[in-house]
Design a protein around this motif. Structure first.
Motif, PDB file in Angstrom:
ATOM      1  N   ILE A 313       0.908  -1.320   0.121  1.00  0.00           N
ATOM      2  CA  ILE A 313       0.014   0.083  -0.029  1.00  0.00           C
ATOM      3  C   ILE A 313       0.979   1.303   0.141  1.00  0.00           C
ATOM      4  N   GLU A 317      -2.254   6.901  -0.339  1.00  0.00           N
ATOM      5  CA  GLU A 317      -3.333   6.299  -0.911  1.00  0.00           C
ATOM      6  C   GLU A 317      -4.678   6.661  -0.027  1.00  0.00           C
ATOM      7  N   LYS A 362      -6.749  -4.646   2.087  1.00  0.00           N
ATOM      8  CA  LYS A 362      -6.128  -4.218   0.839  1.00  0.00           C
ATOM      9  C   LYS A 362      -4.635  -5.059   1.051  1.00  0.00           C
TER      10      LYS A 362
END
Length: 584
Positions: A313, A317, A362
């Motif tokens: 990640i 983000e 995620k």
């Protein structure tokens, strides 16, 4: 007449024979005695020589002096004070009743108690331990056969309750029972010597200088990484929160992020090792290493830095946080405040549970698991203290569909306070996970040679500097500047840290129920070049307040403020870090 004549002749013969018989008998007796004497003198010489030596010579042990435990600048935390004890050999005492009365009068003891001890079929019994000078003098003046005085060392802890759960204590014979006294008992104990003394007919000791004498080898001194001044600061602030919030327990740790050295450590409730028999196991418990907790939100920086390190990640983000309410299967997650779009950095700053659950989704279960394994969660740190727990981090293959989100918020995983501050120090120092240390050196009790033990270990680089110093430290600084950790701010310094508020498991019911909370904060300063990292964990505070930002963060802030001021004041004695590096 003939008969009388015969009797006379018989009597005369008997008179002639009798002396010969007497001489022969005497000869036989002397011969037997001579043979017996020869057997004793020649054949069994060694046996009887040993018996004689046993009566006339005595091997007396010279006890070794137990080593001291010192702070990093040589201040005494535990040492032994010379004292004396009275003992006896009941087999050498003829009139035990008389001796019992005399000893009872000299030592202030009950006569029947001494009589009972002396009636034992033993060669060694204690009469009274740790006696004063007047009592020693009184026993010496009695000069009783079979009664003697032994020099010993009584353990003393001059700082009382300070650092007590780390130091531990010893029994009446000087054997370590808990803490460092137990962990380093062999090094502290040393090796006793002995001397041979003569004894007269009344079994009184007469020492002769030509007799063999082997001196003892004293125990090693143990030098800690702890700074006594910082320990005092930490315990004083811990006492304040323990008194104010009245929790079940509380723990505080201060560590040097650059070396992994423990600068101060304590838990409440606590005890005085000088009077350890008056304490309970709960008071003696070193909760910093023995107790594992679900950490709550203080785990969020570890999760985020771990998944950033794996490239799963990006810190920039943007994640939608559903305005404070989010459904995962049958579970409903809520944030304290409603948030819409947040970057990953902002999720940590605002401690969004919904945002963390989506970071977990995620990253995947494996990614989440690997993120926390980078910090060695689920494994003991290996510190030189007995009783360390390893916490719990189940393998991701054993997780449920809810586990990823739960773990990202600090549930379904447990860690000790020491594991958590060790992990934060890895972020603070730029990404290196160090083994925590509490011993810096030992000083040989024989030749006085110092053996350094805390040379900085290379550690393990678990995070890139760009992740630790470039992303996470600025994020944690924002937590204090604008987020949930504002009460940990220290004027003149940038502080980085994170709050945690975790529900406690209710052992009487399924789930969490109304078992209260664990409030925590972990922070370090100065943020750009940390000299000290501090953890405070308060278990089930009472009085209404329970958020980590309200209960624990102010305590960390005050410990940081006072500690940094102390470091500045002794900067002339240090290497520039402000931590006193001087050791004996």
């Amino acid at each position: 007449m003939a008969s009388e004549h015969g009797c006379l002749i018989y009597e005369k013969k008997e008179e002639v024979v009798r002396p010969y018989v007497f001489v022969i008998a005497l000869f036989v007796i002397y011969l037997v005695l001579a043979l017996q004497l020869g057997r004793v003198q020649i054949l069994e010489h060694d046996k009887y020589q040993k018996l004689a030596d046993r009566q006339h010579y005595k091997r007396v042990e010279i006890p070794a002096h137990r080593g001291s435990i010192l702070d990093r600048s040589g201040k005494i935390l535990a040492h032994s004070i010379e004292t004396h004890s009275i003992y006896a050999n009941p087999q050498e005492i003829e009139d035990k009743a008389s001796v019992s009365e005399k000893l009872a009068s000299a030592l202030g003891l009950d006569v029947s108690r001494i009589q009972k001890v002396l009636d034992k079929d033993k060669k060694f019994v204690w009469i009274k331990r740790d006696v004063g000078k007047k009592e020693v003098q009184a026993v010496e003046e009695l000069d009783l056969a079979g009664v003697d005085i032994q020099q010993e060392g009584r353990r003393s802890y001059p700082c009382g309750k300070l650092l007590s759960q780390v130091l531990g204590f010893v029994d009446v014979d000087g054997k370590g029972l808990e803490g460092l006294e137990l962990a380093f008992d062999r090094e502290l104990t040393g090796r006793p010597g002995y001397k041979v003394v003569n004894r007269d007919g009344k079994q009184r000791v007469i020492f002769k200088t030509e007799n063999p004498c082997i001196p003892p080898v004293n125990g090693d001194n143990i030098v800690l990484t702890v700074d006594l001044a910082l320990q005092y600061i930490l315990e004083e602030e811990l006492d304040k929160v323990f008194e104010h919030r009245k929790p079940l327990s509380a723990t505080a740790i201060a560590m040097d992020p650059a070396t992994g050295e423990i600068l101060a450590l304590s838990s409440r409730p606590t005890f005085d090792p000088n009077f350890f028999t008056l304490s309970s196991a709960d008071q003696r418990r070193n909760r910093a290493i023995t107790d594992s907790y679900e950490p709550g939100s203080v785990i969020k920086p570890l999760v985020v830095s771990g998944v950033l390190q794996q490239g799963l990640i990006s810190s920039k983000e943007v994640i939608f946080c559903h305005n404070g309410v989010y459904q995962i299967g049958r579970r409903t997650l809520r944030d304290v405040h409603p948030y819409g779009n947040l970057t990953v950095e902002e999720i940590v700053v605002n401690s969004s549970n919904i945002g963390m659950s989506k970071v977990a989704a995620k990253s995947g279960d494996k990614g989440m698991y690997e993120a926390l394994r980078l910090f060695d969660l689920g494994r003991p740190t290996g510190i030189n203290l007995p009783g360390e727990a390893g916490g719990m981090l189940r393998h991701y293959k054993k997780w449920t569909s809810y586990s990823g989100a739960s773990i990202a918020m600090g549930y379904e995983v447990t860690a000790t306070p020491l594991q958590m501050i060790t992990a934060y120090c890895a972020i603070a120092n730029g990404g290196t996970l160090l083994k925590p240390k509490i011993i810096t050196a030992t000083v040989d009790g024989g030749d006085g040679a110092t053996k350094k033990l805390s040379e900085r270990a290379p550690g393990r680089q678990i995070l890139a500097r760009d992740v630790a110093a470039g992303v996470m430290t600025p994020v944690l600084t924002r937590v204090v500047d604008e987020g949930t950790g504002k009460s940990a701010a220290v004027e003149g310094y940038k502080v980085a840290g994170k709050t945690g508020t975790a529900k406690r498991i209710d052992t009487t019911a399924k789930g969490y129920g109304n078992a209260g909370y664990v409030s925590s904060f972990i922070g370090y300063a100065p943020a750009d070049k940390p000299r000290i990292c501090v953890l405070v964990m308060v278990n089930k505070p009472s009085g209404g307040a329970y958020y980590g930002g309200t209960v624990a963060a102010p305590v960390v802030g005050e410990i940081l403020r006072r500690s940094l001021n102390h470091m500045e004041s002794i900067a002339g004695l240090s290497d520039g870090s402000g931590i006193n590096k001087k050791t004996i």
